[in-house]
Design a protein around this motif. Structure first.
Motif, PDB file in Angstrom:
ATOM      1  N   TYR A  47       0.068  -1.498   0.222  1.00  0.00           N
ATOM      2  CA  TYR A  47       0.149   0.460  -0.443  1.00  0.00           C
ATOM      3  C   TYR A  47       0.872   1.465   0.203  1.00  0.00           C
ATOM      4  CZ  TYR A  47      -3.915  -2.680   0.683  1.00  0.00           C
ATOM      5  OH  TYR A  47      -5.172  -4.023   0.840  1.00  0.00           O
ATOM      6  N   SER A  49       1.458   5.767   0.365  1.00  0.00           N
ATOM      7  CA  SER A  49       0.074   7.031   1.205  1.00  0.00           C
ATOM      8  C   SER A  49       1.985   7.772   0.259  1.00  0.00           C
ATOM      9  CB  SER A  49       0.206   6.484   2.828  1.00  0.00           C
ATOM     10  OG  SER A  49       1.587   6.504   2.989  1.00  0.00           O
ATOM     11  N   THR A  75       3.060   0.629   4.486  1.00  0.00           N
ATOM     12  CA  THR A  75       2.362   1.440   3.452  1.00  0.00           C
ATOM     13  C   THR A  75       3.816   1.907   3.539  1.00  0.00           C
ATOM     14  OG1 THR A  75       0.343   1.568   4.902  1.00  0.00           O
ATOM     15  CG2 THR A  75       1.619   3.606   2.944  1.00  0.00           C
ATOM     16  N   ASP A  77       5.013   5.705   2.214  1.00  0.00           N
ATOM     17  CA  ASP A  77       5.342   6.604   2.159  1.00  0.00           C
ATOM     18  C   ASP A  77       5.720   6.734   1.240  1.00  0.00           C
ATOM     19  OD1 ASP A  77       4.049   9.215   2.899  1.00  0.00           O
ATOM     20  OD2 ASP A  77       5.328   9.495   4.981  1.00  0.00           O
TER      21      ASP A  77
END
Length: 117
Positions: A47, A49, A75, A77
């Protein structure tokens, strides 16, 4: 990397893989941006972000910091992103699948094994 993301917690890393054309449904039921190990391989995902990506449906190299969210989901980033080729095709345009979700060394060195351990 995907088999042991905690190893990279808080580290700035660079990964290479395949971005889908559109957002996927995340674990919370909301749209989410992900990167896959290879085009057509949705068995694993990371994932994303941070930086909003204005491209998809292609291979990409992303740099960012690995973080574990309050929901337990790992995640990346994202702080920088680069399209490296059309989806599933390496930079040499041979038509052979060329992307695997890999942790790439930031300062040169040998190429690591694919992250799909």
């Amino acid at each position: 990397m995907l088999s042991n993301p905690a190893k990279y917690d808080g580290q700035t890393i660079t990964v290479q893989g395949s971005l889908p054309q559109a957002a996927v449904t995340g674990p919370d039921g909301q749209p989410a941006t992900v990167i896959y190990p290879a085009a057509g391989d949705t068995s694993q995902r990371l994932y994303l972000s941070g930086l909003k990506l204005d491209f998809g449906g292609c291979d990409a190299k992303l740099t960012g910091v690995m973080k574990q969210g309050a929901n337990g989901i790992w995640t990346l980033d994202v702080t920088s992103a680069e399209q490296t080729g059309p989806s599933g095709v390496s930079g040499d345009q041979t038509g052979k699948p060329g992307s695997e979700l890999r942790h790439l060394p930031l300062h040169g060195g040998p190429r690591p094994d694919p992250l799909r351990n």
